[in-house]
Design a protein around this motif. Structure first.
Motif, short mmCIF file in Angstrom:
data_model
loop_
_atom_site.label_atom_id
_atom_site.label_comp_id
_atom_site.label_asym_id
_atom_site.label_seq_id
_atom_site.Cartn_x
_atom_site.Cartn_y
_atom_site.Cartn_z
N ALA A 165 43.90 14.62 68.50
CA ALA A 165 42.58 14.60 67.86
C ALA A 165 41.61 13.71 68.64
O ALA A 165 40.43 14.04 68.75
N GLN A 166 42.09 12.61 69.16
CA GLN A 166 41.21 11.72 69.94
C GLN A 166 40.72 12.44 71.19
O GLN A 166 39.57 12.26 71.61
N LEU A 209 38.19 8.84 63.45
CA LEU A 209 39.41 9.55 63.12
C LEU A 209 40.02 8.94 61.87
O LEU A 209 40.18 7.72 61.78
#
Length: 298
Positions: free
Chosen positions: A63-64, A84
């Protein structure tokens, strides 16, 4: 002056790119900052199947990477941040982040299955449009391909139900802050509440024109004397036909109010707005019936 913040519900999908592109357009128009947010589900793997923390670490790392890619897509003239977080519900997690960041609105992409036309509302967007305590802006499919840099005009579609005063006030405030023309559209002629007038087209038209004039007078009283504000009525055999007949341009935005079915300070997308979503190619901003008071959460 308080900094205006926008939260983008981001996924590494075409819909996510549409949401980001719309947020950039809003940010330029309003002098706002963007917060690109991804919400991940917490670790639901069976105990012992992966090393402790392994699932979330791998997912967070991926996701990062998506967030870094999204940040790289934001033009240099717009300030953006990434966030996040973890939550069982993407929509709830996004709302929580928006409240934490004191966001003005949540921006999401409409692509994702649900409705036909330019907007196809996935489950996340659908949930937001029935629960969010702050305005939600939905980008139609293809927004990412537009070359429009700023909002061209704001259209406010307004009826006579509870919450219409706040919707008008919000539209006036945003138009003034953005310094973009405001077009007020009376929905009274489409309101099934006027069953007693059905069949009397002229009576309905007169009622709608009077409503449009009152709305225009209210807006003018809050705006500079020379501010570009106009008023018209939406009329036609169906909501879809009436809205399409108004005429639209790339860079336009429509603002609508939440349904009367919504809980206090929550959104509930009504049938009229849902019908508009099916035929419009411009972003829609849905405004709650009541303002969220400082210190309140969802």
């Amino acid at each position: 002056m308080t900094q205006t913040n926008l939260v983008v519900g981001y996924l590494a999908t075409p819909g996510g790119a549409d949401a980001l592109a719309l947020a950039v357009r809003f940010a330029r128009t309003l002098g706002a900052e963007i917060n690109i947010c991804i919400v991940l589900p917490p670790d639901t793997a069976p105990p012992g199947s992966v090393p402790k923390g392994g699932y979330e670490d791998v997912l967070a790392g991926q996701a990062q990477g998506w967030l870094d890619d999204a940040l790289a897509m934001v033009p240099d003239d717009v300030v953006a941040h990434t966030h996040l977080s973890f939550d069982e519900s993407f929509a709830n997690g996004l709302i929580r982040e928006a409240l934490r960041l004191h966001a003005t609105a949540i921006v999401v992409g409409g692509a994702g299955g649900g409705l036909v036309g330019s907007f196809t509302l996935g489950s996340v967007v659908n949930e937001l449009l029935h629960s969010a305590p702050l305005p939600v802006a939905v980008a139609p499919r293809g927004t990412r391909d537009s070359t429009v840099a700023r909002i061209r005009e704001i259209t406010c579609a307004i009826g006579q139900r509870k919450g219409s005063e706040l919707l008008l006030k919000t539209a006036v405030r945003v138009s003034r802050a953005a310094d973009v023309p405001l077009r007020l559209v009376s929905l009274v002629a489409l309101d099934p509440a006027f069953g007693s007038l059905r069949g009397d087209t002229e009576a309905i038209r007169e009622h709608a024109l009077a409503h449009a004039e009152r709305t225009l007078e209210t807006a003018r009283s809050e705006l500079p004397a020379d501010f570009p504000v106009t008023s018209t009525i939406a009329n036609g055999p169906t909501v879809e036909a009436a809205v399409e007949a108004l005429g639209w341009h790339d860079g336009d935005v429509i603002m609508v109010g939440s349904s009367r079915l919504s809980a206090p300070r929550r959104i509930f997308l009504g049938s009229t707005a849902a019908k508009m979503l099916r035929v419009l190619d411009v972003p829609m901003v849905v405004v709650p019936r009541d303002e969220l008071k400082d210190g309140e959460d969802h």
